[in-house]
Design an enzyme around this catalytic site. Sequence first.
Site, short mmCIF file in Angstrom:
data_model
loop_
_atom_site.label_atom_id
_atom_site.label_comp_id
_atom_site.label_asym_id
_atom_site.label_seq_id
_atom_site.Cartn_x
_atom_site.Cartn_y
_atom_site.Cartn_z
N ASP A 94 0.83 -1.20 0.00
CA ASP A 94 0.00 0.00 0.00
C ASP A 94 0.86 1.25 0.00
OD1 ASP A 94 -2.08 1.74 0.20
OD2 ASP A 94 -2.43 1.40 2.32
N ASP A 282 -2.84 6.62 -5.68
CA ASP A 282 -3.05 5.62 -4.62
C ASP A 282 -3.35 4.25 -5.19
OD1 ASP A 282 -3.47 4.32 -2.27
OD2 ASP A 282 -5.40 5.23 -1.86
#
Length: 402
Positions: A94, A282
Site C-alpha cells: 500500500d 493511490d
Amino acid sequence: MVAIVTLTRQVLLTIALALFAQGAAIPEEAAKRDDNPGFVALDFDVLRKPLNLTEALLREKRDSISLSLINEGPSYASKVSVGSNKQQQTVIIDTGSSDFWVVDSNAQCGKGVDCKSSGTFTPSSSSSYKNLGAAFTIRYGDGSTSQGTWGKDTVTINGVSITGQQIADVTQTSVDQGILGIGYTSNEAVYDTSGRQTTPNYDNVPVTLKKQGKIRTNAYSLYLNSPSAETGTIIFGGVDNAKYSGKLVAEQVTSSQPLTISLASVNLKGSSFSFGDGALLDSGTTLTYFPSDFAAQLADKAGARLVQVARDQYLYFIDCNTDTSGTTVFNFGNGAKITVPNTEYVYQNGDGTCLWGIQPSDDTILGDNFLRHAYYLLYNLDANTISIAQVKYTTDSSISAV
C-alpha cells in the site's frame, strides 16, 4: 490504500500501496556485476474482486476523505517473511499508508473475515523478535480496524533481509490480511485510541532498506501491468526502464500526507478541463475521484448520470453500451502526460448496471484505473518527487538502481 491516522488512530483505498506475490528474480547479469545491485525487486499477485454495490456499497481508506470510496477492484499481494525462522506472510502493498503489520497466529478475526488464510506470525518462535510493549491501533475509513503490539524483527523481501525492523503484531483485526505500507514516515500509525502517542515515528521498511545498504535511495517504482494481468512488480530503490515509453518526468510532491502531485488539466472527448490542484496517486483505490463540481463537468461530457444510492451518497452510472473508443488524457504540472483508454471508465456492477470510472469525492485521487497506464510510478521519498511516464506492457526487463 490510505491509513487513517487519527489522534486516536489506519488505511484501503488504499493501497490500501499494501506486498506482492512470488519474489521477482534480480536479472542474472546484474547479479554478476554486483552482489548488491542497489535495488530489491518483488513480484506481486493481482487479487481481483468484482464491483458489486449490493454487497459493499462504499469503501474508503483515508481520514481526509468525507465521501466514501469504492474499493472492490484489484489489490496487490506479495510474499514476505518475518522472523529468524522466516515465517511467510502474504501481505497487501500500500502506497497510501506507512506501517507494516502482520496477523498474529492467535489473532481474533472480525465477523466474516478470514484474516489468517494469508499467513500468520508467532512471535515466540522467532529468536530475533523484540516486543516493544507499545499498543498499535490503525483504523480504515471503511470501518475495519487492526489492533496489536509494536515489535521489532527481521523482515525478508525476495531473499534480502533487514534486521530490527519495527512491525506491528496484530492480535485483533477486521482486515483480510496484513498490510505493508510504504509511504512517508509522517503518516505512521503511532497513536492509540485516546490520542496518546505510543511510539515515536520510526524507520519504516523503505527507510530501513536504505539505511542498511540494501537500496541506494528511499524510492520505489510500481508496475501494475495490464488490466487483465495476474502479476505486477514493485522495485525498491530501482526502476525498470523497459516498462515505460518516452521519459520519466519528475513531478514535485505537494503533500507528503498523502503523496500528492499537481494535476493541471484533463482532456476528455475533445474538450480540455482545467484543474490546477493536487492529486493523490493511490494503489489502494480502484477508481478515480474528483471534487463534485469538476466530476460533474467530466460526467456531462462523458454522458454519465448521478444517482442517489444511499442517504447522502451519490454515484455516477453510465450506459453499459456507451462508446468507449478514444482516450482520456491527464496533464500534470511539470509536463508529464498520461493517456488512459476510455474502456477504463465503464465498470460492470453486480446488478447489470455500470459504474462510471470517475466518481465525486472531497479529494482528488487517481486510483488503479489511472495507475495501470502510468508506469512508471517512481516514488522518490528522498527527493520528494513522483516520476511518471506512459506504461509499456512487456515482459522485457531492464532494471537499474536510482
